[in-house]
Design a protein around this motif. Structure first.
Motif, short mmCIF file in Angstrom:
data_model
loop_
_atom_site.label_atom_id
_atom_site.label_comp_id
_atom_site.label_asym_id
_atom_site.label_seq_id
_atom_site.Cartn_x
_atom_site.Cartn_y
_atom_site.Cartn_z
N ILE A 10 0.84 -1.20 0.00
CA ILE A 10 0.00 0.00 0.00
C ILE A 10 0.87 1.25 0.00
CG2 ILE A 10 -1.61 1.35 1.40
CD1 ILE A 10 -2.76 -1.37 2.31
N ARG A 11 1.91 1.19 0.84
CA ARG A 11 2.79 2.36 0.93
C ARG A 11 3.53 2.58 -0.39
NH1 ARG A 11 1.15 6.20 3.68
NH2 ARG A 11 -0.12 5.24 5.28
N ALA A 12 3.82 1.48 -1.10
CA ALA A 12 4.57 1.60 -2.35
C ALA A 12 3.69 2.10 -3.50
CB ALA A 12 5.21 0.27 -2.72
N TYR A 13 2.43 1.55 -3.60
CA TYR A 13 1.59 1.92 -4.75
C TYR A 13 0.61 3.04 -4.46
CZ TYR A 13 2.34 -3.08 -5.78
OH TYR A 13 2.83 -4.32 -5.98
N GLY A 14 0.28 3.19 -3.18
CA GLY A 14 -0.84 4.08 -2.83
C GLY A 14 -2.13 3.28 -2.75
N TRP A 15 -3.09 3.86 -2.08
CA TRP A 15 -4.35 3.16 -1.80
C TRP A 15 -5.11 2.81 -3.06
CZ3 TRP A 15 -5.66 0.80 2.41
CH2 TRP A 15 -5.14 1.22 3.63
N ARG A 33 -4.44 2.05 -6.21
CA ARG A 33 -4.11 0.85 -6.96
C ARG A 33 -4.37 -0.39 -6.12
NH1 ARG A 33 1.78 -0.54 -9.24
NH2 ARG A 33 1.31 -2.75 -9.51
N TYR A 34 -4.08 -0.28 -4.82
CA TYR A 34 -4.26 -1.45 -3.95
C TYR A 34 -5.72 -1.84 -3.85
CZ TYR A 34 -3.56 -4.63 -0.07
OH TYR A 34 -3.52 -5.75 0.71
N LEU A 35 -6.58 -0.84 -3.67
CA LEU A 35 -8.00 -1.14 -3.46
C LEU A 35 -8.70 -1.53 -4.76
CD1 LEU A 35 -8.98 1.49 -0.78
CD2 LEU A 35 -8.52 -0.95 -0.51
N ALA A 36 -8.03 -1.32 -5.90
CA ALA A 36 -8.58 -1.81 -7.14
C ALA A 36 -8.51 -3.34 -7.16
CB ALA A 36 -7.82 -1.23 -8.32
N PRO A 79 -9.77 2.62 2.80
CA PRO A 79 -8.57 2.80 3.62
C PRO A 79 -8.78 2.51 5.10
CG PRO A 79 -8.71 4.54 2.01
CD PRO A 79 -9.96 3.73 1.85
N VAL A 80 -9.91 2.96 5.66
CA VAL A 80 -10.12 2.75 7.09
C VAL A 80 -10.26 1.27 7.39
CG1 VAL A 80 -11.64 3.21 9.05
CG2 VAL A 80 -11.19 5.00 7.36
N PHE A 81 -11.09 0.60 6.59
CA PHE A 81 -11.35 -0.82 6.86
C PHE A 81 -10.10 -1.66 6.66
CE2 PHE A 81 -12.49 -5.06 5.54
CZ PHE A 81 -13.33 -5.44 6.55
N THR A 82 -9.48 -1.54 5.49
CA THR A 82 -8.30 -2.35 5.20
C THR A 82 -7.16 -2.00 6.17
OG1 THR A 82 -8.96 -2.41 2.90
CG2 THR A 82 -6.71 -3.05 3.38
N GLY A 83 -7.04 -0.69 6.46
CA GLY A 83 -6.01 -0.26 7.41
C GLY A 83 -6.22 -0.91 8.76
N SER A 84 -7.47 -0.94 9.24
CA SER A 84 -7.74 -1.55 10.54
C SER A 84 -7.46 -3.05 10.51
CB SER A 84 -9.20 -1.34 10.94
OG SER A 84 -9.58 -0.02 10.72
N ALA A 85 -7.80 -3.70 9.39
CA ALA A 85 -7.57 -5.14 9.30
C ALA A 85 -6.07 -5.45 9.34
CB ALA A 85 -8.20 -5.70 8.03
N ILE A 86 -5.27 -4.63 8.62
CA ILE A 86 -3.82 -4.82 8.67
C ILE A 86 -3.32 -4.60 10.09
CG2 ILE A 86 -1.60 -3.81 7.97
CD1 ILE A 86 -2.75 -3.33 5.26
N PHE A 87 -3.83 -3.53 10.72
CA PHE A 87 -3.46 -3.23 12.09
C PHE A 87 -3.72 -4.44 12.99
CE2 PHE A 87 -5.12 -1.76 16.21
CZ PHE A 87 -3.99 -1.16 16.72
#
Lengths: 478, 102
Positions: A110-115, A117-120, A126-134
């Motif tokens: 995510i940090r390399a591509y930005g949100w 491209r990742y969420l595609a 961002p909030v949901f996926t960020g919390s799941a990674i957390f």
């Protein structure tokens, strides 16, 4: 049917196999097949994942799969049956660390591509996926260091006693706050240096938290802790599944997560304690003198020789063995079985009384006795043996301690007060095999050893039992 | 996949997990723990996806490969250890037969 739906279909099949496997693991007759079925499910899940369109670089994956398989086989082959609990703890720790690394790798992408491209590629925002990674990193980290600590405690690398210090809970709460703050910064901040600092903070503190979380829990409670950590590693996998929108990860992780909680609660019930009490009370850390207030402990330790033990056993018609962790330590299960066979030939009725938390894991004793080919019909659970205990001629306690300590029933000041025990003291004669004087793993004085009908057979259980067995054999030969 | 759908799956799986482990004889607790521990190695799926992405980043490769190794140890070790334990439970008749044969 395109590749993506084929993969999802295979994931459904794998999930069904996991569910069936878990269900079959709960019954004696089908347990082994159940394990095999769930392994087939895992194989299917791994193979179809290799077909995923995301997966394009196979070199490193292949290396990883091969190295992991070889190490896994070595672990499973080399480990002794007695060291099974620490092995499970260690394997569990690896699973937790893997989930942490998955979360970290996805975070790196995510940090390399930005949100955008990742969420595609994966569902979410961002909030949901960020919390799941957390959560994947936090739970994975706690699972890893917690399991390693449990492993070290069980393997005897660290003392069995719980470590408590003032403000421990406050410190844990502070660390949790720090993790939340660091995680928030890592997900939402845009300044690269700040993001890095936030991520590093919460990664490191999560690892420390796992360690300090298990630290105040005594060695005797490690089974519950391992079961709980097992449940956590499932939840970490489930969190990783939310990150990459993968349903088999979510289902299988969640199944392990909830079934682990149930198993932990069952174990706590067997000790007549609540899960919260196990986790936060620092059980067994009190000074050993605490329980002496009522003057309950009186009497002395009366040693007995193997020859005299033989004389007692030869006359016995009803004999019950009560194994504990000491039997595992000295690998005495084969001698136990040999003695049991001789007693049966001598006309005695032999039973094995299994306390639900004897050993370092529930069912630990069953596994060991099964290894020595003791038929499981001879194993009697605590609730079934206690009413018969008064009619037992001899109770042989092999390296068990807290689970036969009458203080649990009588002494309100004892830290194990209220825990159900096997009433070994009601047998006509009690022979306790013990390595030496002194309190056991939990550090609690055992009243049973001081009772008038108790005799202490000191020494390594394996060699003392061997001595009793050869007494029997020499009489038979002569 | 839709987020709500993922949550829906998660919730159902949670209830299923609670129901599956209601009545288990205590001698099976250790194999059960070890067997479900092997299932928690399902994170191998995430590890393969994380490690298989070709994004020319050494960090992703290192993290992904390490995750694959660790998860694979968990999976293979977990299933084999469970099988070894369960292989030791025998009925008396079976045990006797085996000895007779030997």
């Amino acid at each position: 049917m395109n590749a993506a739906s084929l993969i999802n279909f295979a994931y459904i099949v794998a999930s069904i196999l996991f569910i069936l496997g878990l269900k079959m693991l709960g019954r004696q007759a089908s347990a082994r097949r159940g394990n095999l079925i769930s392994a087939v499910g895992m194989l299917i899940a791994v193979v179809v994942t290799l077909l995923d369109k995301q997966v394009v670089n196979f070199t490193w994956i292949t290396i990883g799969l091969v190295v992991g398989t070889v190490l896994g086989v070595i672990c499973a082959r080399v480990v002794k049956m007695t060291s099974m609990p620490e092995m499970v703890a260690l394997l569990n720790g690896f699973g937790g660390l893997a989930s942490l690394l998955v979360g970290w790798a996805e975070y790196g992408k995510i940090r390399a591509y930005g949100w955008d491209r990742y969420l595609a590629e994966f569902a979410g925002n961002p909030v949901f996926t960020g919390s799941a990674i957390f959560l994947a990193v936090l739970i994975g980290g706690v699972t890893f260091t917690g399991s390693v600590y449990a492993f070290a405690k069980l393997a005897g690398l660290l003392g069995g006693k719980p470590l408590l210090f003032r403000g421990q809970h406050l410190l844990n709460a502070l660390m949790l706050g720090l993790i939340l703050a660091g995680g928030g910064v890592a997900i939402f901040a845009s300044d690269p240096a700040l993001v890095l600092a936030g991520f590093a903070t919460y990664l490191v503190v999560s690892l420390v938290l796992g360690w300090t979380f298990v630290m105040p829990i005594g060695g005797g409670d490690m089974p519950v802790v391992i079961s709980l950590l097992n449940s956590l590693s499932g939840l970490a996998a489930s969190a990783a599944g939310f990150v990459i929108s993968n349903n088999v990860l979510i289902v299988a992780g969640c199944l392990v997560g909830t079934s682990g909680v149930i198993l932990s609660v069952i174990m706590c019930k067997a000790m007549n304690r609540s899960l919260l009490n196990v986790l936060f009370s620092g059980f067994g850390s009190g000074a050993p003198g605490d329980g002496d207030g009522g003057g309950v402990i009186q009497g002395e330790l009366k040693p007995i020789s193997p020859e005299d033990s033989f004389a007692v056993l030869e006359a016995a018609r009803q004999v019950v063995f009560i194994p504990g962790y000491g039997m595992a330590v000295s690998q005495a299960q084969h001698q136990v079985r040999e003695l049991a066979d001789l007693l049966e030939q001598n006309g005695a009725e032999v039973r094995f009384a299994i306390h639900p938390v004897a050993g370092r894991m529930p069912g630990h004793m069953n596994v060991l006795l099964a290894e020595a080919s003791v038929p499981y019909e001879q194993l009697v659970e605590m609730d079934a043996i206690n009413p018969m205990m008064a009619s037992m001629d001899v109770a042989i306690v092999i390296g068990a301690n807290d689970v036969v300590n009458p203080a649990a029933a009588r002494d309100k000041s004892s830290p194990i007060y209220g825990m159900p025990i096997i009433n070994a003291h009601e047998a006509r004669t009690v022979i306790c095999l013990k390595r030496g004087k002194g309190a056991g793993f939990s550090g609690i004085e055992n009243h049973l050893f001081l009772m008038p009908n108790t005799r202490m057979l000191y020494g390594d259980a394996k060699s003392t039992l061997q001595a009793v067995v050869s007494e029997f054999k020499s009489i038979a030969a002569g | 996949m839709d987020l709500m759908l993922l949550f829906f799956i998660f919730t159902l799986a949670a209830f299923l997990g609670f129901e599956l482990i209601a009545k288990v004889p205590s001698q099976l607790h250790t194999p059960l723990m070890s067997g479900s521990n092997a299932i928690s190695g399902i994170t191998i799926v995430g590890a393969i996806i994380a490690g298989g992405t070709d994004d020319h980043s050494w960090l992703t490769t290192v993290l992904g490969t390490s995750a694959v190794i660790l998860a694979m140890i968990n999976v293979v070790g977990g299933y084999l250890v469970t099988d070894r334990m369960l292989g030791m439970f025998k009925k008396k008749t079976a045990a006797v037969k085996k000895e007779d044969a030997a």
